[in-house]
Scaffold this motif. Structure first.
Motif, PDB file in Angstrom:
ATOM      1  N   CYS A  39      58.461 -17.480  14.188  1.00  0.00           N
ATOM      2  CA  CYS A  39      57.655 -16.346  14.634  1.00  0.00           C
ATOM      3  C   CYS A  39      58.558 -15.374  15.372  1.00  0.00           C
ATOM      4  N   CYS A  43      54.011 -15.380  22.365  1.00  0.00           N
ATOM      5  CA  CYS A  43      52.800 -15.173  23.162  1.00  0.00           C
ATOM      6  C   CYS A  43      52.712 -16.269  24.225  1.00  0.00           C
ATOM      7  N   THR A  48      51.353 -23.361  18.914  1.00  0.00           N
ATOM      8  CA  THR A  48      52.182 -23.969  17.865  1.00  0.00           C
ATOM      9  C   THR A  48      53.654 -23.751  18.173  1.00  0.00           C
ATOM     10  N   GLY A  86      53.080 -19.991  13.447  1.00  0.00           N
ATOM     11  CA  GLY A  86      54.129 -19.023  13.190  1.00  0.00           C
ATOM     12  C   GLY A  86      53.619 -17.682  12.663  1.00  0.00           C
ATOM     13  N   SER A 114      49.983 -11.966  13.116  1.00  0.00           N
ATOM     14  CA  SER A 114      50.048 -11.231  14.381  1.00  0.00           C
ATOM     15  C   SER A 114      49.790  -9.734  14.188  1.00  0.00           C
ATOM     16  N   LYS A 136      47.954  -7.787  19.557  1.00  0.00           N
ATOM     17  CA  LYS A 136      48.678  -8.431  20.660  1.00  0.00           C
ATOM     18  C   LYS A 136      48.775  -7.466  21.834  1.00  0.00           C
TER      19      LYS A 136
HETATM   20  S1  SF4 Z   1      52.073 -14.773  17.082  1.00  0.00           S
HETATM   21 FE1  SF4 Z   1      51.043 -16.775  16.920  1.00  0.00          FE
HETATM   22  S2  SF4 Z   1      52.661 -18.235  16.397  1.00  0.00           S
HETATM   23 FE2  SF4 Z   1      53.661 -16.363  17.138  1.00  0.00          FE
HETATM   24  S3  SF4 Z   1      54.011 -16.735  19.322  1.00  0.00           S
HETATM   25 FE3  SF4 Z   1      52.072 -15.657  19.139  1.00  0.00          FE
HETATM   26  S4  SF4 Z   1      50.501 -17.265  19.048  1.00  0.00           S
HETATM   27 FE4  SF4 Z   1      52.495 -18.263  18.612  1.00  0.00          FE
END
Ligand code: SF4
Length: 239
Positions: A39, A43, A48, A86, A114, A136
């Motif tokens: 990824c 976050c 994961t 990911g 994302s 995000k």
């Molecule tokens: S986009 Fe999804 S997989 Fe990537 S860091 Fe954020 S929560 Fe984790």
């Protein structure tokens, strides 16, 4: 760096399994989950960490034939195939090769992303049926903002007339300003779009459900189809 989909004949796969979708518009349906490794984000709530390379857990290098065979084997009774991570779009070249096989097998494709890598989305969007897109917010993730990228991403998904819904994770630090900006971006794409406020599971004891309710009332003025929905799979203790 953000747009560097890797030119691969194989994919880096964390796991492929069948389970129940625990988030968003299609909560409760059975899916095959293809969890791509890696990824570009970090976050604060990521559940994961093995996918984003933060632990010693490893991935498997799998060929197109191997991935497709595993999907076929697990796809009985499934609503769709979730390409997740990911961030699956980091491996967009591989996905672009996988999609025609899934289409030929009459399997619906659900892309969980994302919502940032719009150039990579362009490569695969035609073969995707459902786009489950995150926005995000910097006050939630602890990272920089991606407003422009999210706008471009939504434009591509909308132009291609896909089934889209947007999710934003609300944590104890999420700001009202970020929620309003997010709602406005979604509204500009489609005022009736489903917008899901997802309380950060790790922050539940810090009043985030109440915060989500307050944000929902605020968002109703911009997006009437705003819902509060937790990660159901966490409550059911399944993957
Ligand atoms: S986009 Fe999804 S997989 Fe990537 S860091 Fe954020 S929560 Fe984790």
């Amino acid at each position: 760096m953000l747009q560097c989909a890797l030119p691969m004949k194989t994919a880096q796969i964390s796991e492929i399994f069948q389970s129940i979708q625990g988030e968003g518009k299609y909560v409760g349906v059975r899916q095959v989950f293809v969890r791509f490794f890696g990824c570009h984000m970090h976050c604060s709530w990521c559940d994961t960490p093995e996918s984003i390379g933060d632990t010693t857990r490893n991935y498997q290098e799998m060929t197109l034939a191997e991935v497709f065979a595993k999907i076929k084997e697990l796809s009985v009774d499934c609503h769709s195939i979730s390409l997740t991570g990911g961030e699956p779009l980091l491996q967009a070249d591989f996905i672009a090769n996988l999609l025609p096989l899934l289409k030929k097998a009459k399997l619906s494709v659900y892309l969980e992303t994302s919502g940032v890598l719009h150039k990579a989305l362009n490569q695969v969007i035609k073969g995707v049926d459902i786009v489950a897109m995150d926005i995000k917010m910097p006050s939630s993730t602890g990272e920089r903002s991606f407003w422009k990228e999210h706008e471009q991403f939504l434009n591509i998904a909308r132009k291609n007339k896909k089934d889209i819904f947007v999710k934003a994770v609300v944590g104890s630090k999420t700001s009202k300003a970020d929620i309003v900006r997010t709602a406005k971006i979604v509204h500009a794409s489609d005022p009736n779009m489903l917008f899901i406020l997802q309380p950060n599971t790790f922050d539940l004891s810090r009043g985030v459900v109440q915060k989500c309710e307050d944000f929902q009332r605020l968002c109703f003025k911009i997006l009437p189809n705003t819902r509060v929905m937790p990660q159901m799979h966490k409550f059911m203790k399944i993957r």
